[in-house]
Design a protein around this motif. Sequence first.
Motif, PDB file in Angstrom:
ATOM      1  N   GLY A  89       0.826  -1.256   0.058  1.00 19.57           N
ATOM      2  CA  GLY A  89      -0.087  -0.044   0.183  1.00 19.57           C
ATOM      3  C   GLY A  89       0.973   1.349  -0.038  1.00 19.57           C
ATOM      4  O   GLY A  89       2.184   1.244  -0.123  1.00 19.57           O
TER       5      GLY A  89
ATOM      6  N   THR B  42       2.362   5.917   4.073  1.00 19.63           N
ATOM      7  CA  THR B  42       1.568   7.256   4.770  1.00 19.63           C
ATOM      8  C   THR B  42       1.304   7.070   5.901  1.00 19.63           C
ATOM      9  O   THR B  42       1.051   6.026   6.559  1.00 19.63           O
ATOM     10  CB  THR B  42       0.464   7.701   3.886  1.00 19.63           C
ATOM     11  OG1 THR B  42      -0.053   9.072   4.036  1.00 19.63           O
ATOM     12  CG2 THR B  42      -0.679   6.812   3.918  1.00 19.63           C
TER      13      THR B  42
ATOM     14  N   HIS C 255      -1.193   7.504   7.813  1.00 24.54           N
ATOM     15  CA  HIS C 255      -2.591   6.544   8.570  1.00 24.54           C
ATOM     16  C   HIS C 255      -2.543   5.143   8.133  1.00 24.54           C
ATOM     17  O   HIS C 255      -3.379   4.598   8.483  1.00 24.54           O
ATOM     18  CB  HIS C 255      -3.811   7.397   7.715  1.00 24.54           C
ATOM     19  CG  HIS C 255      -4.083   7.073   6.525  1.00 24.54           C
ATOM     20  ND1 HIS C 255      -3.647   7.537   5.292  1.00 24.54           N
ATOM     21  CD2 HIS C 255      -4.891   6.025   5.910  1.00 24.54           C
ATOM     22  CE1 HIS C 255      -4.281   6.838   4.327  1.00 24.54           C
ATOM     23  NE2 HIS C 255      -4.903   6.027   4.446  1.00 24.54           N
ATOM     24  N   LYS C 256      -1.417   4.843   7.219  1.00 22.78           N
ATOM     25  CA  LYS C 256      -1.358   3.313   7.102  1.00 22.78           C
ATOM     26  C   LYS C 256      -0.670   2.584   8.179  1.00 22.78           C
ATOM     27  O   LYS C 256      -0.592   1.320   8.134  1.00 22.78           O
ATOM     28  CB  LYS C 256      -0.688   3.169   5.758  1.00 22.78           C
ATOM     29  CG  LYS C 256      -1.554   3.422   4.369  1.00 22.78           C
ATOM     30  CD  LYS C 256      -2.597   2.516   4.311  1.00 22.78           C
ATOM     31  CE  LYS C 256      -3.317   3.029   2.990  1.00 22.78           C
ATOM     32  NZ  LYS C 256      -4.396   2.205   2.588  1.00 22.78           N
ATOM     33  N   GLY C 257      -0.114   3.357   9.177  1.00 23.57           N
ATOM     34  CA  GLY C 257       0.528   2.525  10.373  1.00 23.57           C
ATOM     35  C   GLY C 257       1.812   1.913   9.927  1.00 23.57           C
ATOM     36  O   GLY C 257       2.167   1.057  10.733  1.00 23.57           O
TER      37      GLY C 257
ATOM     38  N   PHE D 296      -1.372  -5.062   8.015  1.00 24.86           N
ATOM     39  CA  PHE D 296      -2.059  -3.942   7.537  1.00 24.86           C
ATOM     40  C   PHE D 296      -2.634  -3.225   8.722  1.00 24.86           C
ATOM     41  O   PHE D 296      -3.743  -3.251   8.923  1.00 24.86           O
ATOM     42  CB  PHE D 296      -3.167  -4.277   6.593  1.00 24.86           C
ATOM     43  CG  PHE D 296      -2.572  -5.030   5.274  1.00 24.86           C
ATOM     44  CD1 PHE D 296      -1.707  -4.606   4.387  1.00 24.86           C
ATOM     45  CD2 PHE D 296      -3.074  -6.367   5.225  1.00 24.86           C
ATOM     46  CE1 PHE D 296      -1.322  -5.289   3.507  1.00 24.86           C
ATOM     47  CE2 PHE D 296      -2.532  -7.091   4.211  1.00 24.86           C
ATOM     48  CZ  PHE D 296      -1.525  -6.434   3.352  1.00 24.86           C
TER      49      PHE D 296
ATOM     50  N   SER E  10      -3.695  -0.239   9.633  1.00 25.92           N
ATOM     51  CA  SER E  10      -4.064   0.901   9.201  1.00 25.92           C
ATOM     52  C   SER E  10      -4.946   1.798  10.489  1.00 25.92           C
ATOM     53  O   SER E  10      -5.647   1.113  11.130  1.00 25.92           O
ATOM     54  CB  SER E  10      -4.944   1.041   7.939  1.00 25.92           C
ATOM     55  OG  SER E  10      -4.556   0.510   6.758  1.00 25.92           O
ATOM     56  N   HIS E  11      -4.886   3.016  10.279  1.00 27.55           N
ATOM     57  CA  HIS E  11      -5.519   4.002  11.165  1.00 27.55           C
ATOM     58  C   HIS E  11      -7.031   4.226  10.932  1.00 27.55           C
ATOM     59  O   HIS E  11      -7.824   4.420  11.626  1.00 27.55           O
ATOM     60  CB  HIS E  11      -5.187   5.409  11.508  1.00 27.55           C
ATOM     61  CG  HIS E  11      -3.515   5.179  12.206  1.00 27.55           C
ATOM     62  ND1 HIS E  11      -2.645   6.231  12.086  1.00 27.55           N
ATOM     63  CD2 HIS E  11      -2.998   4.244  12.438  1.00 27.55           C
ATOM     64  CE1 HIS E  11      -1.378   5.804  12.423  1.00 27.55           C
ATOM     65  NE2 HIS E  11      -1.626   4.832  12.684  1.00 27.55           N
TER      66      HIS E  11
ATOM     67  N   GLU F 284      -9.622   3.171   7.215  1.00 27.76           N
ATOM     68  CA  GLU F 284      -9.804   2.313   5.992  1.00 27.76           C
ATOM     69  C   GLU F 284     -11.235   2.330   5.396  1.00 27.76           C
ATOM     70  O   GLU F 284     -12.130   2.493   6.375  1.00 27.76           O
ATOM     71  CB  GLU F 284      -9.291   0.904   5.929  1.00 27.76           C
ATOM     72  CG  GLU F 284      -7.760   0.712   6.094  1.00 27.76           C
ATOM     73  CD  GLU F 284      -7.240   1.031   4.641  1.00 27.76           C
ATOM     74  OE1 GLU F 284      -7.971   1.203   3.838  1.00 27.76           O
ATOM     75  OE2 GLU F 284      -5.849   1.160   4.575  1.00 27.76           O
TER      76      GLU F 284
ATOM     77  N   PRO G 264     -10.256  -2.507   2.367  1.00 28.69           N
ATOM     78  CA  PRO G 264      -8.933  -2.748   1.830  1.00 28.69           C
ATOM     79  C   PRO G 264      -8.800  -3.693   0.939  1.00 28.69           C
ATOM     80  O   PRO G 264      -8.842  -5.009   1.308  1.00 28.69           O
ATOM     81  CB  PRO G 264      -7.772  -2.589   2.844  1.00 28.69           C
ATOM     82  CG  PRO G 264      -8.653  -3.130   4.082  1.00 28.69           C
ATOM     83  CD  PRO G 264      -9.947  -2.595   3.846  1.00 28.69           C
TER      84      PRO G 264
ATOM     85  N   THR H 148      -6.140  -4.082  11.662  1.00 22.87           N
ATOM     86  CA  THR H 148      -6.630  -3.126  12.798  1.00 22.87           C
ATOM     87  C   THR H 148      -8.209  -3.189  12.310  1.00 22.87           C
ATOM     88  O   THR H 148      -8.694  -3.344  11.301  1.00 22.87           O
ATOM     89  CB  THR H 148      -6.201  -1.592  12.850  1.00 22.87           C
ATOM     90  OG1 THR H 148      -6.147  -1.482  11.397  1.00 22.87           O
ATOM     91  CG2 THR H 148      -4.918  -1.791  13.289  1.00 22.87           C
TER      92      THR H 148
ATOM     93  N   PRO I  28      -5.558   0.123  16.442  1.00 17.29           N
ATOM     94  CA  PRO I  28      -4.692   1.266  15.658  1.00 17.29           C
ATOM     95  C   PRO I  28      -3.637   1.952  16.545  1.00 17.29           C
ATOM     96  O   PRO I  28      -4.140   2.323  17.685  1.00 17.29           O
ATOM     97  CB  PRO I  28      -5.616   2.242  14.952  1.00 17.29           C
ATOM     98  CG  PRO I  28      -7.166   1.520  15.048  1.00 17.29           C
ATOM     99  CD  PRO I  28      -7.066   0.485  16.442  1.00 17.29           C
TER     100      PRO I  28
END
Length: 371
Positions: free
Chosen positions: A192, A195, A197-199, A269, A271-272, A274, A277, A293, A315
Amino acid sequence: MRVALWGPLPPPDGGLTRWMRTYLDAAPAAGIEAEVIDTSPHSAAVDAKSRFRPARVVRAGESLSELHRLLARRRPDVVHLCTTLFWATARDGLAVELCRRAGVPAVLHLHFSTQIIDWLRALPWPTLQAVRAVLGRAAAVVALAEELREYVQGLVPGGRVVYVPNPVDTEVFHPAAAPRASGAPLRVLFAGLITPHKGVLELARAVLAVDGLTLALAGPRAAGCPADYARRLDEALEALARQGRLDLLGEVPAAAMPEAYRGADIACFPSHAEGLPNVVLEAMASGLPCVVTPVGAVPEVIEGEEGRVALSVAPRDEAALRDALRALRDDPSRRAHLGAAARRRAERRYATRTILGEYAALYAQLTSAAR
């Protein structure tokens, strides 16, 4: 069934463009003849921090003109409008109105979940009423998560709002023919956009803290990341690289992603936020044990008749992420069980033949009602 499919094609490659590609590949087998109206500006010469980009405005006008010509000349049975709302609401509202005037059912497909709910709740009352009008004028609204379906149904009580999840091609994404060599460090794959917010920062630090793991990052770094985030991420990645435990794959072509999954032992994955996905579905179809998450539609994806088919951590909880990775490292039988259960769930619920069949049934209902 002739369908005009409105949405972005790559580049760049992202969740929505992957959905478009999967839909187009599977449509013929479902009896769907799709013609694309590409809404992507395909321009890098824009301000990465602004959603109201000149190229987007120009492309919006071009896309609406293409739709108008298509409705007048070839008149599809259905128009399937892929949207994330937000800045695109005005554009997509005009597209829905063009379809209404042409007498062609418009399906408005919402490609985010909890982010859309948060956005709608924060809107001023007059703006919310305008968005409700757009949703209400569509012949049907497709939501990626049951939570979003219920929320949108509350906004448009008389409208048709349905839940249809994303599909995954379980013939393309499948487990490796043979397990990876034992004794080698386990390969943890993230796919992915890199960034905040993707953790990815939490993931890099968690892998660094657990011996016997390597981290493979399949994706480009987003432009405009905060300087402090970039510095901390670089520190963690450099520490992994010094230990020979990092593989930066960069932006992997879509055709190469199945092999990237089959070359991994674990998918992660964290993420904070989504929608639904595609990478989670692809990893599940590839038979990988996953750490995720509980954001967006992910809880619905990993819970089913097979039980919970992935490990779930909160998250931003680096300690919980570290513990989950360590638990999978230490238990080969658990990795095998989760991977096999994830594969079964992907085949049963998310295979392209199943999801495209649901779209075909929806289109048939709408065209029958429009006659």
